[in-house]
Design a protein around this motif. Structure first.
Motif, PDB file in Angstrom:
ATOM      1  N   LEU A 191       0.860  -1.356  -0.038  1.00 30.96           N
ATOM      2  CA  LEU A 191       0.080   0.011   0.104  1.00 30.96           C
ATOM      3  C   LEU A 191       1.066   1.259   0.094  1.00 30.96           C
ATOM      4  O   LEU A 191       2.126   1.232   0.420  1.00 30.96           O
ATOM      5  CB  LEU A 191      -0.718   0.079   1.337  1.00 30.96           C
ATOM      6  N   PRO A 192       0.356   2.262  -0.407  1.00 27.84           N
ATOM      7  CA  PRO A 192       1.087   3.556  -0.569  1.00 27.84           C
ATOM      8  C   PRO A 192       1.403   4.034   0.978  1.00 27.84           C
ATOM      9  O   PRO A 192       2.610   4.849   1.022  1.00 27.84           O
ATOM     10  CB  PRO A 192       0.420   4.704  -1.259  1.00 27.84           C
ATOM     11  N   LYS A 232       0.496  11.206   2.262  1.00 31.04           N
ATOM     12  CA  LYS A 232      -0.436  10.433   2.446  1.00 31.04           C
ATOM     13  C   LYS A 232      -1.753  10.744   1.932  1.00 31.04           C
ATOM     14  O   LYS A 232      -2.797   9.966   1.649  1.00 31.04           O
ATOM     15  CB  LYS A 232      -0.707  10.182   4.223  1.00 31.04           C
ATOM     16  N   ALA A 235      -3.323   9.123  -1.149  1.00 37.84           N
ATOM     17  CA  ALA A 235      -4.205   7.741  -0.862  1.00 37.84           C
ATOM     18  C   ALA A 235      -4.713   7.983   0.576  1.00 37.84           C
ATOM     19  O   ALA A 235      -4.340   6.955   1.303  1.00 37.84           O
ATOM     20  CB  ALA A 235      -3.109   6.608  -1.123  1.00 37.84           C
ATOM     21  N   CYS A 238      -5.945   4.059   2.560  1.00 41.74           N
ATOM     22  CA  CYS A 238      -5.114   2.869   3.154  1.00 41.74           C
ATOM     23  C   CYS A 238      -5.645   2.390   4.279  1.00 41.74           C
ATOM     24  O   CYS A 238      -5.437   1.248   4.599  1.00 41.74           O
ATOM     25  CB  CYS A 238      -3.748   3.563   2.762  1.00 41.74           C
ATOM     26  N   ASP A 241      -8.318  -0.018   4.583  1.00 42.77           N
ATOM     27  CA  ASP A 241      -8.023  -1.105   3.832  1.00 42.77           C
ATOM     28  C   ASP A 241      -7.111  -1.936   4.831  1.00 42.77           C
ATOM     29  O   ASP A 241      -7.256  -3.366   5.026  1.00 42.77           O
ATOM     30  CB  ASP A 241      -7.106  -0.867   2.693  1.00 42.77           C
TER      31      ASP A 241
END
Length: 715
Positions: A191-192, A232, A235, A238, A241
């Motif tokens: 993930l980013p 951040k 995205a 995240c 998620d």
């Protein structure tokens, strides 16, 4: 350059370090690792497609120390880089470090000694934040909860309700047994950002032995360039998620039921942290939108009773998020303006054919147990030519069905339903739907005296008044409420009579000076055509909206008067705005009204050529509303400040500044008013006033008025 060959035996500790564009910090970071007092380590650096000189710097370092291994990957992220490092690691223990941080020399020695002594799967320790802008180290010890540090090991069974709160969800500050990670097959998400949450907390949930000690070793750099935190906002979801991947893991391992409380607190604290730390309005809006949708809503975390949360902090986080969501909703309703909402639907049409003299507008929200009393008091008015517009504002009780049933028995009643938009927006809808010559607002838990409308209309028609005001008495639902709120006994009764016809502005000033001004909208009967012609509506979305509405009504009315009779009966009950705990909405409501009132003073009123009592009275009234806003804001619990996160950053900053700046106290404002009233009596008084501090402050505040007047004079 001579290469140091120190790797004569298998490393005890594998240090895994993703690197991406951290060239300004690499030398300090790598030097702090080379200077560790424990020397049997390997450092696996994964260059994650850096575009600065990071990759070449790593290569140079690896030439001087055989313990440093460098791998270049063309594309990926921190999670993928750490997973690659795990695959390559050969040590008995693994530690993850960030390439923009630096560390105390005894970090590995002390952490490893603790892990060996207690034979742990995970060893936790902490450190401090280092601000890259100020170059200062924080005084606060972080990254491990000192409540849990000591010589006693713990795990999911010993701390089922607070396991995740023993540390933070990042991998740094944790020494892992490599065999444990391999057996559990734990890996990072790609993930980013928030890529570490699933790995860290899954490990915490699975470990049989964990220990935390108060080692102060990490120097965690903040405000660094090109960090995951700094990007951040690109995205912002995240973390959700990651959280729901963690939930799935816990369910698969049969641990969710055991750890549901600590998971709930982690969700709330992580959501709050991300809302606080994203850098753009768009990112904050995206987070708030996600908190109103599945799968977050299914957790049911924002509307529990206080005692249903696993800790006080979890409750505070929930209230913080809810405050932000409430304020975001307030702004959405404000932006919709005064028009009818597209959700408005007519449930029962008015069937009476006579043109109404008075339109009674009754907003209804969850008052099904009280609204029939209110309707009885309106339907039994001695003036029969009325219409009663009931608007159900998205009630969740049986209010709508009760209204619908009641309307069948009286053709003067119409019933509408809309999604919840608040009292102000609902009153505006009723105003737009109304057909009467006069408008009356009635709250759905209050009552009217039987002759209220006949007396008001008679007085209004006698002198063609735009507005007629009257008084009210309060009644309490319980003795406890009466003891808690004794001031409401006579709060809505004016001491003096203001029966002579005058302008609304004159009436307003007289009531303010007499201490009798009441801004409550249901104490006024207003000519509908006057409101329509002057486009006067209630500020939608906020509470305390009466302050700006009534101010606009009275400052613009050509003719107004007062009936010194209690024609309205105000119910004091639990759960109403007047008895509910103070929230961010209270402060914002007053603040929004003060802006409206300032606009009215600057843009709507004739500008005084000299400093006079009218101007001072209006300023005094404005100061009172500003004072209410600041007082409400200053006394809010910390978690209510989440409301600022429901606003664009510029608007939040403007409000916070307005709430914190110096202002004239109410006492000084009243002194200013008294001095101004004497200004016409003698020149020496004028001279004295002009030299006084209150006058100078008032001159400063009214400078925009004088400037506007000059412009108007030139035109």
């Amino acid at each position: 350059m001579q290469k140091l060959n120190r790797q004569a035996e298998k490393p005890t500790v594998s240090i895994i370090m993703p690197v991406k564009n951290t060239a300004p910090y690499l030398d300090e970071c790598l030097s702090s690792i080379e200077n560790q007092t424990f020397a049997n380590w390997e450092l696996i650096c994964i260059d994650d497609a850096s575009t600065d000189s990071s990759g070449s710097m790593l290569d140079e370092f690896s030439k001087t120390d055989s313990r440093i291994k460098v791998v270049h990957q063309d594309c990926g992220d921190a999670g993928a880089a750490r997973n690659l490092g795990l695959d390559l690691a050969t040590g008995l223990y693994v530690i993850f470090l960030d390439s923009d941080d630096f560390f105390e020399p005894t970090m590995l020695e002390k952490a490893l000694a603790t892990a060996r002594k207690h034979d742990t799967d995970i060893t936790l320790f902490g450190g401090r934040r280092f601000d890259d802008r100020t170059k200062k180290l924080s005084s606060r010890f972080q990254f491990v909860n000192t409540k849990f540090t000591g010589s006693k090991c713990f795990n999911r069974n010993s701390l089922p309700h607070s396991l995740f709160q023993t540390t933070y969800p990042g991998p740094c500050g944790k020494l892992f047994r490599k065999q444990f990670l391999d057996l559990q097959q734990l890996r990072f998400q790609s993930l980013p950002n928030a890529e570490d949450l699933l790995f860290t907390l899954s490990a915490m949930a699975s470990a049989d032995k964990i220990i935390a000690f108060d080692g102060d070793f990490i120097r965690y750099r903040v405000n660094a360039r090109a960090s995951n935190e700094a990007t951040k906002h690109l995205a912002p979801l995240c973390f959700l998620d990651a959280l729901f991947s963690l939930k799935n893991y816990l369910e698969d391992q049969g641990l969710y039921s055991l750890l549901k409380d600590t998971f709930a607190e982690q969700v709330l604290s992580t959501a709050r942290y991300n809302l606080d730390t994203v850098e753009t309005d768009e990112a904050r809006e995206a987070i708030l939108e996600a908190l109103q949708k599945e799968p977050f809503v299914s957790l049911g975390l924002l509307n529990r009773d206080k005692n249903e949360y696993p800790s006080t902090y979890a409750f505070h986080c929930a209230r913080y998020l809810k405050s932000a969501l409430t304020q975001q909703r307030t702004l959405e309703i404000e932006q919709q303006g005064f028009a009818l909402d597209n959700s408005l639907e007519c449930v029962v049409e008015r069937r009476a054919t006579a043109s109404p003299v008075v339109s009674a507008i009754v907003p209804v929200y969850n008052t099904g147990h009280l609204v029939t009393e209110t309707l009885d008091s309106i339907c039994c008015q001695s003036l029969a030519d009325i219409e009663i517009i009931c608007i159900d504002d998205g009630s969740t009780d049986n209010s709508l069905s009760i209204l619908t049933e009641y309307a069948q028995s009286d053709p003067r009643i119409s019933v509408y339903h809309q999604r919840n938009r608040g009292l102000g927006a609902t009153r505006n809808a009723g105003q737009l739907l109304s057909k009467g010559n006069y408008l009356s607002f009635v709250d759905s838990d209050d009552l009217l005296a039987e002759n209220a409308y006949s007396l008001c209309v008679e007085r209004a028609m006698q002198d063609d008044l735009d507005v007629v005001c009257y008084d009210a008495i309060s009644f309490y639902e319980s003795e406890q409420l009466e003891n808690n709120y004794p001031t409401y006994h006579s709060f809505y009764q004016r001491d003096k009579a203001y029966s002579e016809t005058c302008t609304g502005l004159e009436l307003l000033c007289a009531m303010v000076e007499g201490g009798d001004y009441k801004p409550t909208a249901w104490l006024y009967l207003t000519k509908r055509s006057f409101l329509a012609d002057d486009e006067i509506y209630t500020h939608p979305g906020i509470i305390h909206e009466d302050n700006s509405f009534t101010f606009s009504v009275l400052t613009r009315a050509s003719k107004a008067a007062h009936i010194k009779m209690a024609l309205y009966k105000r119910r004091v009950r639990e759960g109403s705005i007047m008895t509910s705990p103070r929230s961010f909405s209270n402060a914002y409501g007053y603040y929004a009204c003060s802006i409206d009132m300032m606009g009215g003073i600057c843009g709507q009123l004739p500008l005084p050529r000299t400093y006079d009592t009218t101007a001072s009275t209006l300023l005094l009234l404005l100061y009172r509303v500003q004072h209410n806003a600041r007082e409400a804001f200053a006394n809010l619990p910390e978690y209510e400040m989440g409301g600022l996160k429901g606003m664009p950053a510029a608007s939040a900053q403007a409000m916070a500044t307005a709430m914190e700046q110096a202002f004239i106290s109410r006492k000084a404002s009243e002194q200013l008013q008294n001095l101004a009233r004497k200004a016409s009596s003698a020149q020496k008084d004028v001279d004295r006033i002009q030299q006084s501090a209150p006058f100078k402050i008032a001159r400063l505040i009214t400078a925009p008025l004088r400037f506007a007047r000059k412009l108007l004079t030139k035109q």
